[in-house]
Design a protein around this motif. Structure first.
Motif, short mmCIF file in Angstrom:
data_model
loop_
_atom_site.label_atom_id
_atom_site.label_comp_id
_atom_site.label_asym_id
_atom_site.label_seq_id
_atom_site.Cartn_x
_atom_site.Cartn_y
_atom_site.Cartn_z
N VAL A 428 46.63 -72.62 -11.52
CA VAL A 428 46.01 -72.96 -10.11
C VAL A 428 46.49 -71.71 -9.19
CG1 VAL A 428 46.01 -75.28 -10.25
CG2 VAL A 428 48.27 -74.24 -9.22
N ALA A 429 46.82 -70.56 -9.64
CA ALA A 429 47.49 -69.69 -8.88
C ALA A 429 46.56 -69.14 -7.91
CB ALA A 429 47.77 -68.27 -9.70
N GLY A 430 45.11 -69.09 -8.09
CA GLY A 430 43.75 -68.79 -7.23
C GLY A 430 43.83 -69.45 -5.86
N TYR A 431 44.57 -70.61 -5.81
CA TYR A 431 44.54 -71.20 -4.73
C TYR A 431 45.04 -70.61 -3.60
CZ TYR A 431 42.58 -75.36 -6.72
OH TYR A 431 41.77 -76.32 -7.50
N GLU A 432 46.39 -70.02 -3.71
CA GLU A 432 46.99 -69.09 -2.60
C GLU A 432 46.14 -68.05 -2.32
OE1 GLU A 432 51.19 -68.25 -3.00
OE2 GLU A 432 51.18 -68.17 -5.12
N LYS A 433 45.38 -67.31 -3.17
CA LYS A 433 44.33 -66.26 -2.61
C LYS A 433 43.07 -66.55 -1.94
CE LYS A 433 41.89 -62.13 -4.03
NZ LYS A 433 41.60 -61.41 -5.31
N LEU A 434 42.58 -67.73 -2.58
CA LEU A 434 41.16 -68.24 -1.88
C LEU A 434 41.37 -69.66 -1.32
CD1 LEU A 434 39.51 -67.77 -5.48
CD2 LEU A 434 39.30 -66.34 -3.36
N GLY A 435 42.38 -70.16 -0.98
CA GLY A 435 42.20 -71.39 -0.35
C GLY A 435 42.11 -71.52 1.12
N LYS A 436 41.54 -72.54 1.67
CA LYS A 436 41.09 -72.73 3.22
C LYS A 436 41.52 -74.08 3.49
CE LYS A 436 37.72 -69.08 3.65
NZ LYS A 436 36.16 -68.63 4.08
N GLN A 437 41.84 -74.27 4.74
CA GLN A 437 42.00 -75.34 5.44
C GLN A 437 40.70 -75.75 6.22
OE1 GLN A 437 45.42 -74.93 7.83
NE2 GLN A 437 46.72 -76.16 6.55
N ASN A 438 40.73 -77.33 6.35
CA ASN A 438 39.76 -77.68 7.18
C ASN A 438 40.41 -78.02 8.51
OD1 ASN A 438 37.48 -79.25 8.36
ND2 ASN A 438 37.12 -80.33 7.07
N PRO A 439 39.97 -77.27 9.74
CA PRO A 439 40.60 -77.46 10.87
C PRO A 439 40.08 -78.83 11.27
CG PRO A 439 38.64 -75.92 11.07
CD PRO A 439 38.97 -76.00 9.38
N PHE A 440 39.07 -79.48 11.11
CA PHE A 440 38.90 -80.71 11.67
C PHE A 440 39.95 -81.85 10.96
CE2 PHE A 440 34.71 -78.65 12.36
CZ PHE A 440 34.58 -79.02 13.61
N ASP A 441 40.76 -81.47 10.11
CA ASP A 441 41.82 -82.30 9.85
C ASP A 441 42.70 -82.71 10.84
OD1 ASP A 441 40.68 -82.83 6.99
OD2 ASP A 441 41.82 -81.36 6.23
N TRP A 442 42.80 -81.63 11.89
CA TRP A 442 43.77 -81.90 13.24
C TRP A 442 43.11 -81.67 14.49
CZ3 TRP A 442 43.97 -77.56 10.15
CH2 TRP A 442 43.79 -76.38 10.78
N LEU A 443 42.09 -81.21 14.50
CA LEU A 443 41.49 -81.02 15.95
C LEU A 443 40.88 -82.33 16.51
CD1 LEU A 443 38.94 -77.84 15.20
CD2 LEU A 443 41.34 -77.78 16.45
N TYR A 444 41.20 -82.33 17.87
CA TYR A 444 41.09 -83.52 18.69
C TYR A 444 39.95 -83.41 19.88
CZ TYR A 444 42.19 -87.13 22.12
OH TYR A 444 41.89 -88.12 22.92
#
Length: 511
Positions: A428-444
């Motif tokens: 799963v090494a590619g997750y470090e380079k390609l991974g992204k978060q979803n900002p709606f997991d915390w935006l209010y």
């Protein structure tokens, strides 16, 4: 005085003496009981054990709080944990009922920082603002320095801190697939979503389980949303940031899932299945693919082997989609604990110190590996769980902790060898380079919190109807377009855009 009278007087005297003796014994017994009660009371007053009533998720059988693991936790923290365990599949419903009743446990956990009922309860004063207690964190160095960088942002609003966030690895969910079935039918490891669909089609067509093999048993997942670009900031003409579920990209993802369903690759009853049921399908050898924490490849492979000895799970490398890759980085926190306002002010500080202890390096190691010689052994320099460790240390046992941050915590499995864990890490090494978060997991957005509950059930129903073909995609697109043009929802988009400004240049720290 005649003899009869003398005899009567003597008998009466004896009776009086007897009654006096009984009374004395009775008084002695009462005095002794009173002394015992007083001593017991003094013992209780001198017992500084902190009792904490805590509601959290249950992901296994109800654990024995007197077992070796929980006994050690409670002894090291000098606490008595009164856990209210709620099965994961029922948690959100129970959580809402508890908030509505007003009878909130002293400490309550919630995974979703943006859950409307949680935010409404905060606004109504149901929980303590922890900012005055934490102050500059000088009394809480572990909560300041040991947990995932940036996660206090998720529980902070306008200078108020409403919860104690729980650290979790950023590299966490991944799409699993039966590796042995790929090899059996000479299917190359997929690199794109379309190749993934083709692989599922071949597996389902050949039915290797002999039980009516199912491709997937879920609909929308976070990695799919990332791959279609639904979590990529998207703005309307007014400059509002469109909620991920209302973006055109999300609709494209629904259409793709509709194709999977039409081809018979999705369980017919997928929308009615809970997590436990889906996991049972996988562990019983009937399901080809499932999205969950990466480390589960190890224990679930063992479960499958009991039925299908050749069975083996792997996590696919990030699959390329039309708007990104299926490499979703988690928010680095599995929710937060909130302290009920019914808790006395002085006890709030004591509870915070309990969580400060659980965030220490020592108790984080306890959370993941238990006690050396009891729950794990050291092999090749790594801690490896034994049978008791595998039994007692799991997602449920982790619930009362705010553990320190561990980069590979959701990739490595303590029951696996060093070589196996390093191989999974490479997988799963590619997750470090390609991974992204979803900002709606915390935006209010306060407007979203007020308005969206009026649409949530209908929207979820429409998504399911679109996937199973009960409504056309044109009808679904028109429905979503109508929501995007709702005046109040547009206002929420503007609030999301404003809330996102401080995060635009955010750098994730995976190490």
């Amino acid at each position: 005085m005649n003899r009869s009278v003398k005899r009567l007087l003597l008998c009466g005297f004896i009776v009086v003496i007897f009654i006096f003796i009984l009374a004395s014994c009775g008084n002695e017994k009462v005095t002794s009981n009173n002394e015992d009660q007083e001593n017991s009371k003094n013992t209780e007053e001198n017992d500084d054990t902190l009792k904490i009533e805590m509601m959290a998720g249950l992901f296994t059988e109800v654990p024995d709080m007197d077992n070796e693991f929980f006994s050690e936790l409670q002894e090291r923290t000098n606490t008595e944990l009164e856990m209210v365990w709620v099965p994961d599949a029922e948690y959100d419903t129970r959580f809402d009922l508890v908030l509505a009743s007003g009878d909130i446990p002293e400490v309550i956990w919630q995974l979703d920082f943006t859950k409307p009922t949680l935010l409404q309860s905060i606004d109504q004063g149901a929980f303590w603002d922890l900012a005055p207690f934490l102050d500059d964190f000088s009394e809480f160095p572990n909560l300041k320095n040991n947990i995932t960088p940036g996660i206090w942002d998720y529980v902070t609003r306008d200078g108020h801190i409403w919860g104690i966030p729980r650290s979790r690895a950023l590299i966490e969910p991944g799409i699993k697939i039966r590796k042995d079935w790929l090899e059996k039918y000479d299917i190359a490891i997929p690199k794109t979503l379309e190749e993934y669909k083709e692989a599922l089609s071949l597996i389902v067509e050949n039915d290797p389980s002999g039980q009516g093999t199912i491709g997937v048993a879920e609909g929308v997942t976070s990695p799919l949303m990332i791959a279609f670009g639904a979590a990529t900031p998207t703005y309307n003409e007014e400059g509002g940031m469109i909620k991920d579920t209302l973006t055109p990209q999300y609709t494209d993802m629904v259409e793709w899932l509709r194709g999977l369903y039409k081809d018979g690759l999705v369980a017919e009853e997928f929308s009615g299945l809970n997590g436990f049921q889906r996991q049972d399908m996988l562990r019983s050898g009937r399901l080809a693919s499932y999205t969950y924490s990466i480390y589960r490849d190890f224990p679930w492979t063992e479960d499958i082997k009991k039925i299908q000895p050749e069975g083996e799970l792997m996590t696919l490398p990030p699959l390329e989609g039309p708007g990104g890759y299926t490499a979703q980085l988690a928010v680095g926190s599995s929710g937060a604990f909130y302290i009920s306002k019914k808790v006395p002010e002085e006890k709030v500080m004591e509870i915070l110190h309990y969580f400060e202890k659980t965030a220490s390096e020592e108790l984080t190691e306890l959370a993941y590996y238990g006690i050396e010689g009891v729950h794990h052994e050291i092999k090749d320099g790594m801690k490896v769980l034994n049978d008791l460790g595998t039994e007692q240390i799991n997602t449920t046992s982790m619930q009362p902790f705010t553990p320190g941050y561990k980069k590979w915590a959701e990739v490595h499995y303590p029951g696996a060898s060093k070589e196996e864990n390093l191989a999974k890490q490479e997988e799963v090494a590619g997750y470090e380079k390609l991974g992204k978060q979803n900002p709606f997991d915390w935006l209010y957005s306060s407007t979203w919190v007020d308005v969206w509950p009026n649409y949530q059930s209908e929207f979820d129903s429409k998504v399911t109807q679109a996937i199973v073909g009960d409504i056309s995609m044109d009808d679904f697109r028109a429905y979503v377009e109508g929501l995007r043009n709702d005046a109040q929802i547009k206002q929420a988009f503007l609030e999301f855009a404003e809330a996102y400004e401080p995060y635009k240049e955010r750098e994730l720290q995976l190490d």
